[in-house]
Structures are given as C-alpha cells and as structure tokens.
Scaffold this motif. Structure first.
Motif, PDB file in Angstrom:
ATOM      1  N   VAL A   4      34.539  44.618  25.390  1.00  0.00           N
ATOM      2  CA  VAL A   4      34.546  44.598  26.866  1.00  0.00           C
ATOM      3  C   VAL A   4      33.122  44.621  27.394  1.00  0.00           C
ATOM      4  CG1 VAL A   4      35.634  45.638  28.879  1.00  0.00           C
ATOM      5  CG2 VAL A   4      36.402  46.247  26.610  1.00  0.00           C
ATOM      6  N   CYS A   5      32.903  43.938  28.483  1.00  0.00           N
ATOM      7  CA  CYS A   5      31.589  43.926  29.125  1.00  0.00           C
ATOM      8  C   CYS A   5      31.206  45.343  29.580  1.00  0.00           C
ATOM      9  CB  CYS A   5      31.618  42.991  30.332  1.00  0.00           C
ATOM     10  SG  CYS A   5      30.039  42.926  31.211  1.00  0.00           S
ATOM     11  N   SER A   6      29.954  45.670  29.440  1.00  0.00           N
ATOM     12  CA  SER A   6      29.506  47.026  29.802  1.00  0.00           C
ATOM     13  C   SER A   6      28.716  47.040  31.109  1.00  0.00           C
ATOM     14  CB  SER A   6      28.642  47.595  28.678  1.00  0.00           C
ATOM     15  OG  SER A   6      27.457  46.828  28.549  1.00  0.00           O
ATOM     16  N   TYR A   7      28.913  46.052  31.959  1.00  0.00           N
ATOM     17  CA  TYR A   7      28.136  46.034  33.201  1.00  0.00           C
ATOM     18  C   TYR A   7      28.877  46.498  34.437  1.00  0.00           C
ATOM     19  CZ  TYR A   7      23.870  43.839  31.463  1.00  0.00           C
ATOM     20  OH  TYR A   7      22.694  43.582  30.829  1.00  0.00           O
ATOM     21  N   CYS A   8      30.107  46.035  34.668  1.00  0.00           N
ATOM     22  CA  CYS A   8      30.717  46.446  35.939  1.00  0.00           C
ATOM     23  C   CYS A   8      32.186  46.781  35.775  1.00  0.00           C
ATOM     24  CB  CYS A   8      30.482  45.407  37.030  1.00  0.00           C
ATOM     25  SG  CYS A   8      31.749  44.147  37.198  1.00  0.00           S
ATOM     26  N   GLY A   9      32.758  47.315  36.849  1.00  0.00           N
ATOM     27  CA  GLY A   9      34.111  47.849  36.813  1.00  0.00           C
ATOM     28  C   GLY A   9      35.214  46.824  36.649  1.00  0.00           C
ATOM     29  N   VAL A  10      34.886  45.534  36.687  1.00  0.00           N
ATOM     30  CA  VAL A  10      35.936  44.526  36.466  1.00  0.00           C
ATOM     31  C   VAL A  10      36.448  44.648  35.027  1.00  0.00           C
ATOM     32  CG1 VAL A  10      36.469  42.051  36.412  1.00  0.00           C
ATOM     33  CG2 VAL A  10      34.998  42.971  38.204  1.00  0.00           C
ATOM     34  N   GLY A  11      35.534  44.912  34.095  1.00  0.00           N
ATOM     35  CA  GLY A  11      35.941  45.116  32.701  1.00  0.00           C
ATOM     36  C   GLY A  11      36.378  43.836  32.025  1.00  0.00           C
ATOM     37  N   CYS A  12      35.536  42.808  32.063  1.00  0.00           N
ATOM     38  CA  CYS A  12      35.899  41.526  31.441  1.00  0.00           C
ATOM     39  C   CYS A  12      35.957  41.660  29.922  1.00  0.00           C
ATOM     40  CB  CYS A  12      34.871  40.456  31.809  1.00  0.00           C
ATOM     41  SG  CYS A  12      34.882  40.065  33.558  1.00  0.00           S
ATOM     42  N   LYS A  13      36.978  41.068  29.359  1.00  0.00           N
ATOM     43  CA  LYS A  13      37.131  41.105  27.903  1.00  0.00           C
ATOM     44  C   LYS A  13      36.416  39.902  27.304  1.00  0.00           C
ATOM     45  CE  LYS A  13      39.591  42.720  24.296  1.00  0.00           C
ATOM     46  NZ  LYS A  13      40.261  43.916  23.948  1.00  0.00           N
ATOM     47  N   PHE A  14      35.655  40.146  26.242  1.00  0.00           N
ATOM     48  CA  PHE A  14      34.907  39.082  25.584  1.00  0.00           C
ATOM     49  C   PHE A  14      35.363  38.922  24.137  1.00  0.00           C
ATOM     50  CE2 PHE A  14      31.014  40.343  28.293  1.00  0.00           C
ATOM     51  CZ  PHE A  14      31.340  39.422  29.276  1.00  0.00           C
ATOM     52  N   GLU A  15      35.371  37.694  23.709  1.00  0.00           N
ATOM     53  CA  GLU A  15      35.519  37.409  22.285  1.00  0.00           C
ATOM     54  C   GLU A  15      34.094  37.330  21.741  1.00  0.00           C
ATOM     55  OE1 GLU A  15      37.357  33.622  21.781  1.00  0.00           O
ATOM     56  OE2 GLU A  15      36.733  33.535  19.679  1.00  0.00           O
ATOM     57  N   GLY A  34      37.269  34.530  32.419  1.00  0.00           N
ATOM     58  CA  GLY A  34      36.073  34.490  33.275  1.00  0.00           C
ATOM     59  C   GLY A  34      34.960  35.389  32.769  1.00  0.00           C
ATOM     60  N   SER A  35      33.758  35.095  33.212  1.00  0.00           N
ATOM     61  CA  SER A  35      32.602  35.956  32.914  1.00  0.00           C
ATOM     62  C   SER A  35      31.522  35.589  33.914  1.00  0.00           C
ATOM     63  CB  SER A  35      32.101  35.739  31.486  1.00  0.00           C
ATOM     64  OG  SER A  35      31.736  34.392  31.324  1.00  0.00           O
ATOM     65  N   CYS A  36      30.483  36.411  34.003  1.00  0.00           N
ATOM     66  CA  CYS A  36      29.376  36.064  34.904  1.00  0.00           C
ATOM     67  C   CYS A  36      28.089  35.976  34.087  1.00  0.00           C
ATOM     68  CB  CYS A  36      29.252  37.068  36.036  1.00  0.00           C
ATOM     69  SG  CYS A  36      28.610  38.667  35.539  1.00  0.00           S
ATOM     70  N   ALA A  37      27.031  35.450  34.727  1.00  0.00           N
ATOM     71  CA  ALA A  37      25.759  35.229  34.021  1.00  0.00           C
ATOM     72  C   ALA A  37      25.242  36.521  33.409  1.00  0.00           C
ATOM     73  CB  ALA A  37      24.730  34.668  35.001  1.00  0.00           C
ATOM     74  N   LYS A  38      25.448  37.607  34.131  1.00  0.00           N
ATOM     75  CA  LYS A  38      24.946  38.895  33.650  1.00  0.00           C
ATOM     76  C   LYS A  38      25.723  39.342  32.414  1.00  0.00           C
ATOM     77  CE  LYS A  38      25.733  42.164  36.565  1.00  0.00           C
ATOM     78  NZ  LYS A  38      25.638  42.894  37.820  1.00  0.00           N
ATOM     79  N   GLY A  39      27.051  39.311  32.517  1.00  0.00           N
ATOM     80  CA  GLY A  39      27.871  39.768  31.405  1.00  0.00           C
ATOM     81  C   GLY A  39      27.674  38.932  30.156  1.00  0.00           C
ATOM     82  N   ILE A  40      27.658  37.635  30.338  1.00  0.00           N
ATOM     83  CA  ILE A  40      27.584  36.737  29.186  1.00  0.00           C
ATOM     84  C   ILE A  40      26.220  36.836  28.500  1.00  0.00           C
ATOM     85  CG2 ILE A  40      26.709  34.515  30.093  1.00  0.00           C
ATOM     86  CD1 ILE A  40      30.066  34.961  28.316  1.00  0.00           C
ATOM     87  N   HIS A 165      30.812  42.250  41.799  1.00  0.00           N
ATOM     88  CA  HIS A 165      32.006  42.116  40.950  1.00  0.00           C
ATOM     89  C   HIS A 165      32.334  40.630  40.861  1.00  0.00           C
ATOM     90  CE1 HIS A 165      32.463  46.239  42.665  1.00  0.00           C
ATOM     91  NE2 HIS A 165      32.880  46.531  41.447  1.00  0.00           N
ATOM     92  N   VAL A 166      31.500  39.901  40.150  1.00  0.00           N
ATOM     93  CA  VAL A 166      31.510  38.437  40.236  1.00  0.00           C
ATOM     94  C   VAL A 166      32.847  37.819  39.813  1.00  0.00           C
ATOM     95  CG1 VAL A 166      30.373  36.364  39.372  1.00  0.00           C
ATOM     96  CG2 VAL A 166      29.011  38.369  39.948  1.00  0.00           C
ATOM     97  N   VAL A 167      33.426  38.343  38.742  1.00  0.00           N
ATOM     98  CA  VAL A 167      34.673  37.736  38.259  1.00  0.00           C
ATOM     99  C   VAL A 167      35.838  38.065  39.207  1.00  0.00           C
ATOM    100  CG1 VAL A 167      36.346  37.795  36.361  1.00  0.00           C
ATOM    101  CG2 VAL A 167      33.910  37.473  35.887  1.00  0.00           C
ATOM    102  N   LEU A 168      35.777  39.208  39.843  1.00  0.00           N
ATOM    103  CA  LEU A 168      36.785  39.516  40.865  1.00  0.00           C
ATOM    104  C   LEU A 168      36.651  38.523  42.016  1.00  0.00           C
ATOM    105  CD1 LEU A 168      38.989  41.405  42.006  1.00  0.00           C
ATOM    106  CD2 LEU A 168      37.163  42.792  42.986  1.00  0.00           C
TER     107      LEU A 168
HETATM  108 FE1  SF4 Z   1      30.663  41.870  33.121  1.00  0.00          FE
HETATM  109 FE2  SF4 Z   1      30.321  40.071  35.048  1.00  0.00          FE
HETATM  110 FE3  SF4 Z   1      32.776  40.700  34.205  1.00  0.00          FE
HETATM  111 FE4  SF4 Z   1      31.387  42.475  35.607  1.00  0.00          FE
HETATM  112  S1  SF4 Z   1      32.127  40.491  36.352  1.00  0.00           S
HETATM  113  S2  SF4 Z   1      32.569  42.914  33.766  1.00  0.00           S
HETATM  114  S3  SF4 Z   1      29.286  42.077  34.896  1.00  0.00           S
HETATM  115  S4  SF4 Z   1      31.174  39.691  33.022  1.00  0.00           S
END
Ligand code: SF4
Length: 666
Positions: A4-15, A34-40, A165-168
């Motif tokens: 899981v992404c460690s940046y924001c509360g959306v909690g995007c799951k990553f492979e 989905g993901s954002c530039a920061k998370g990826i 919360h970019v993915v939201l």
């Molecule tokens: Fe990570 Fe971006 Fe998803 Fe937030 S929106 S959890 S920063 S990838």
C-alpha cells in the motif's frame, strides 16, 4: 507481491513489479488501478536520504557517535527510570503502522505509566475525532469512498483533493461524467475548485456562518427530515430556535458569499437526493475546528443525509495511517483502542495488559507536550517518524521548548529532519518498502503493508518500542515473535469495546495481503448511535470573534496547505527532481489586486511578518480572497509565521488564521 502507498489516506494498493516498480492494482477497491505521481515515485525513494545507524551524543552541541541499538535503549531506559512517568512523553505519527502504534501505546500508557502519548494526527484530524464523538458518540467515519459513485451532490469544504488526495479526485472526476454535481467552498480557487460546478469563495474562518445560513434555510423551507430527527436525534429544539434567531443576510455577509451563489447552493441541496460533504484541514485546523465539524455533521443529521448509500459527513484523513492511530488508541485522550478513560475501561485494559501502571486520566496532546517542555516539565521526549520542529505552529516557541528537554529521542527512517539538531539519540527505522504490518485508510479499509526489500539489522518501529520496554524490565509484555503476533494481540484488544463496532478482531492477517477488511460496516446502519441515549446529538454553534483577525498592523490573513507533490517535511518528495519539476515548493500566493496595490510583481521576493516571526519568499499571483495569503507547508519555514493557538476541545492547532503584514524583501 502487493503493498500500500505510504503517502496519503486514500491508501492505494500497488503491485510490486520487477526492480521494485509500482503499479496500481486494478481489482483493489481503494484505487481501482489508480495512482498519482507522488505515490508511484515511492520506489525511487527507498534509499534516498536514509538514516541507517543509531547515533548518540551527550549534549546537542556535541557530535554524534555511532552506537548499537542496545546502547541507545539502555540510555533511554535509564532516563525513564530516573524520572517520574508524567515527565515522559511519546510523540507518534500517522506514518506508523497499526502494530507500531499498538506497541508504542502499550509501552507508554501500560508500562511507563505516562498518559502523554499522542500523535501528529492531532495536528490534522483531532477536530474530526471530537466532532464525530460529540455527535455520533464514536470516532467513526460513516462514509466510504465508494459512496462517491452513488452520490448526486458532493460538497467539498476546506478540502483540496486534487492536490491532497489525487486518486480520490480521479474518482470524483469519473462520477462527474455520470452527473455528480460538485460544490467547492474555499477561500482559494484551488485545483479542485477549478473543476467544481459551483465555487463559493468563503471568507476564512466563516464556515459556520455559511453552514448556519444553509441549515436555517432548509428548516425554513421544510427541507429538514422531521421523521429522522424525531426517531434518531436529540437537540433539535435548541438548534431550530438558535438558527431561526439568526439573520440570513448577516450570515452571508459575514461568510463573504453572495445571495446569488447561496441560492445556487440551496437549489443544489433541494434538487439532489443523496449528498456527501467532504472536508479536511480547512475545517479541522482552526480555533473553532471542533465546532466546524459539529456544524457539518449536524447539517447531515438534520436532513437525514447519513447512514444511507451515497450520503454523509465524510472527513478525509490526510496521512496514510492517521486512522489506524485513532483505532489503536494512540491519541492522548484515549486509553487504548476505542476506549476512553473511564473506570470500567481502566479495569479492562489493566487486565488485558496485565499491568498496574495505567495512568488515571488522559495526557498532554501534541502541542501541549511542547508547552509542557517549555515550562521545563518534560525529561524524556521520544518522537517517532515525524518532525514536530517543522510541523508544529509558532516554531520559535517550539525550538525553545524542545531545547529544554534533557533527552530527546528521534526515531526516523530519514536524515535531515528539522528536529534532528535537538535530538540526543537518533534511531534508524525502516521506511516504505522495508516496513511490514497493517494500515487503515480514510474509509476504515484495513490493508496489509508488505516489505519487498530486506531491512537487514534495522528495526521496525514496533520492535524499537518493544526493545525499550524490555530494557525497562518488561520482557514478557514485549516479547513478540513477529509483526503478526503484535497484530493478533491488537485484534484481541479490539474485543474490549462494548459495542464491538471496532471489529478488527474479524480480520485475518494473511488474507489482508489480497483482501481488504473494512471495519464497522454495520456499526450505524440501524441509526443507533454510541451516545448514552443512543441518539445522535445535534449541535447549534456560532462563529466566535478570532483573536488573529487582520487589522491595521497586520492587515493580511495567512492560510497554509498542501501542494500536490510534497509530503511531510519533504524527507522523500523534496529529494526527487522529477516531482519538483511539477510544482515549486516555496512561494506565497497573493491576489493580483493586493499585489498591484503594494507594487509587488510576480516572482518578486517579499517578506511576510506575523507576531511570531518572518519569512521571505517569492510572490505568485493567484485567485484567492483579497486580503489573504497562502504559503504551502512544503516551505519548511512556514511555521515561523503561524500562531500557537489550538482548538480548546480537540487541541488541534489553528494553522489557517494568522494575521500578517507584507514587506518588500531588502
Ligand atoms: Fe499514494 Fe497518490 Fe494514492 Fe495517495 S492518491 S495513496 S499519494 S498513490
């Protein structure tokens, strides 16, 4: 492997792919790929700017020596044993995983016996916690992100998901294509406001006036839900009488909203069946932060816009695991899990942990710890995965305060924090990629965080706290085989709350790798609330005069907030050129009219002065309310300007209301 992404509360799951490259998981409900530039970019930060060796020194003037973890733990234990529990404090963080939080809280409250264990979530979410508890009787977010797909009207007040919360926001954009209407209420025309159907440029600090005008009108037009109010709530009479005694046009004048815009808002409310109001720091980080929350939640209770699909008051958590800290009980105002300080809870927790050291009552909250340190009342301050010298308000005061603590311990995965110069011991922890455990996102979704790199001899946060506990002589209480053992003890503890709403005990640690677990799904479906009467509480609140109102000497009002490509102190993001190319991290936004009046040109360095300090930065023209300025928190110096005032109920700092004046830099 997935994590899981460690940046924001959306909690995007990553492979996690070959070479540690990350990709959003399509089947996962939090991000649907989905993901954002920061998370990826997280995979590019794994070894950036890392702290890798335990360091120790006698005095802050001395150079650090490399030591073994054990030497550091022995010194920490000795310092704790040579003082009283009330002079020891733990300052935790929404970067910690549930297992880290659990062991830290158990160590502080259960075995050191100090109630002073709080988290940096205090500085972003505490007003929402108190708001939910005062209305619903429990710290519970009654909306899920998937509700966005079902709602007709989304009102965002004091929230900028396009950057925070970019993915939201991607989800909101999709929902707009099928007809969702979006209202944004914000003193700045943010990137989110740009995409709204209706933008209301509210005067800072006047949200309650607008919400009261709306509630007053809904009652006057009979748009409140009489059946819901009668069956499930208390306090309607006081709310009704209070609102009807107010004057709509006075409220709108105060909020700085035109009657035309207000009519559009009322029409949208009238015409839409399902409504969500989302908010974050714009409401929470305020002297009346709790009351802002009470007004929003009351609006939804008044209209029965709650506990149905696509409806409800939706507090958007900022940090990846701020929610987890609340669930585990990491706030100074909670004893453990969702248990407050009552006699009955005290007995349950004492028995569960097999301890007789529990403090009798709640302790110092985040900023109060520094106030206490300033008075010379703290001997040991342990800070984990956060940077209070950077993020707490009135930084000069905070610097003076922390310099008075005889032993400051910083646990951090990174070098270069603003707190590090004040530390006597610095302990390396492991960051994303090396960290394992569980975290809870903004809508109660519990996900497994998996390590895909070998941490070697470095310790997880929970291991550090467990080893301190053992150094204090509590070998058995802190003898855990692995992270899973910690999680399972935490799970058992969640059974202690009477209503069993925090049903994390039903989750399965192994299954969490692939299947999320959402706790409390049935908690409020019958509209039986967690208050003594089992009814939700309606609150009537009004705007109070603010001591930092702009005047002759300080004519501007300073707002703060996030930019898209920055997280925390920038320990990771500020190191990445590819993120910095997207968005500058240091600037001050000013309305072009104000700039013209003062002869300021775009890009010119200007100096901002508050009663607390000064800061020089580059002017950038932007559409925000005349008379306000905005400095992003990615400027590490921003808190030299902010006031140290905190909400009296939630103790959350008021980062959004500091009076300032502008000088041209010399
Ligand atoms: Fe990570 Fe971006 Fe998803 Fe937030 S929106 S959890 S920063 S990838």
């Amino acid at each position: 492997m997935e994590t899981v992404c460690s940046y924001c509360g959306v909690g995007c799951k990553f492979e996690v792919r070959e070479g540690g490259k990350l990709r959003g998981v399509k089947s996962y409900p939090t991000n649907h790929g989905g993901s954002c530039a920061k998370g990826i970019s997280l995979s590019d930060t794994l070894d950036v700017n890392r702290l890798t060796t335990p360091l120790m020194r006698e005095m802050t003037e001395d150079a650090f020596d490399s030591v073994r973890y054990d030497e550091a733990f022995a010194r920490i234990a000795q310092a704790i044993q040579h003082t009283t529990p009330d002079r020891v404090a733990l300052y935790l963080s929404g970067q910690m995983l549930n297992e880290d939080y659990y062991v830290a809280n158990k160590l502080a409250k259960g075995f050191i016996g100090t109630p002073h264990c709080d988290t940096n979530s205090r500085t972003c979410m505490a007003s929402a916690v108190v708001g939910y508890k005062k209305t619903l009787g429990v710290d519970y977010v009654p909306v899920r992100m998937e509700d966005i797909d079902q709602t007709n009207l989304l009102i965002l007040i004091g929230a900028n998901p396009a950057e925070a919360h970019v993915v939201l926001m991607q989800r909101i954009r999709k929902a707009r294509k099928r007809g969702l209407k979006v209202v944004v209420i914000d003193p700045r025309r943010t990137a989110t406001a740009e995409q709204a159907d209706l933008y209301l440029p509210i005067r800072p600090g006047r949200d309650i006036d607008l919400l009261n005008a709306l509630m007053r009108r809904l009652i006057a037009e009979g748009l409140h839900d009489g059946d819901y109010i009668t069956q499930y709530t208390e306090g309607f009479e006081t709310l009704h009488d209070g609102l009807l005694a107010l004057d709509e046009s006075t409220l709108l004048d105060s909020a700085g909203i035109t009657s035309e815009d207000f009519e559009k808002l009322v029409t949208l409310w009238r015409e839409n069946e399902r409504i969500i109001t989302g908010w974050t720091m714009g409401l929470n980080q305020a002297l009346q932060g709790t009351e802002n929350n009470l007004a929003v939640i009351t609006l939804h209770l008044l209209t029965g816009q709650i506990n149905r699909p696509g409806c409800g008051p939706f507090s958007l958590t900022g940090q990846p695991n701020a929610m987890g800290g609340r669930e585990v009980g990491g706030l100074a105002t909670t004893l453990a899990v969702h248990l407050d300080y009552t006699e009955a809870n005290h007995a349950k927790v004492a028995e569960f942990w097999q301890t007789d050291r529990l403090p009798a009552d709640g302790g110092l909250t985040a900023y109060e710890m520094l106030q206490s340190a300033h008075r010379g009342e703290l001997d040991v301050l342990i800070i984990c995965h956060t940077d209070p010298v950077y993020h707490l308000p009135d930084r000069r005061f905070v610097e003076e305060a922390i310099a008075r603590v005889p032993l400051v311990v910083e646990i951090n995965a990174y070098e270069g924090s603003e707190t590090a110069p004040y530390a006597h011991i610095r302990l390396p922890a492991v960051p994303f990629g090396y960290k394992e455990g569980t975290q809870t996102n903004l809508d109660r979704t519990l996900t497994r965080v998996e390590a895909f790199e070998d941490k070697g001899d470095l310790l997880q946060d929970w291991e550090i706290f467990a080893r301190i506990g053992q150094a204090l002589g509590h070998e058995k209480a802190f003898d855990y085989a692995d992270t899973r053992a910690v999680f399972e003890e935490y799970q058992s503890m969640t059974r202690l709350s009477e209503r069993e709403h925090l049903n994390i005990f039903d989750a399965d640690y192994e299954a969490l790798k692939t299947e999320p677990f959402v706790w409390g799904e049935d908690a409020l479906t019958s509209n039986r609330f967690f208050t003594t009467s089992q009814r939700a509480q309606l609150h009537f609140v009004t705007t109070k005069p603010h001591p930092e109102e702009p005047g002759e000497s300080y004519p501007f009002l300073l707002l703060t907030g996030r930019t898209r490509d920055q997280w925390h102190s920038g320990s990771k993001t500020a190191q990445l050129d590819k993120l910095q190319r997207h968005k500058p991290l240091r600037f001050v936004e000013i309305h072009p009219g104000d700039a013209a009046r003062l002869g300021i040109t775009e890009g010119q360095p200007i100096t901002i002065h508050s009663r607390y300090g000064t800061l020089t930065t580059e002017a950038r023209f932007a559409e925000l309310r005349p008379g306000t300025l905005f400095i992003p928190i990615s400027d590490r110096r921003v808190n030299y300007l902010t006031s140290g005032r905190i909400d009296p109920y939630s103790k959350e700092p008021d980062y959004n209301h500091t009076a300032v004046w502008i000088g041209v830099a010399g």
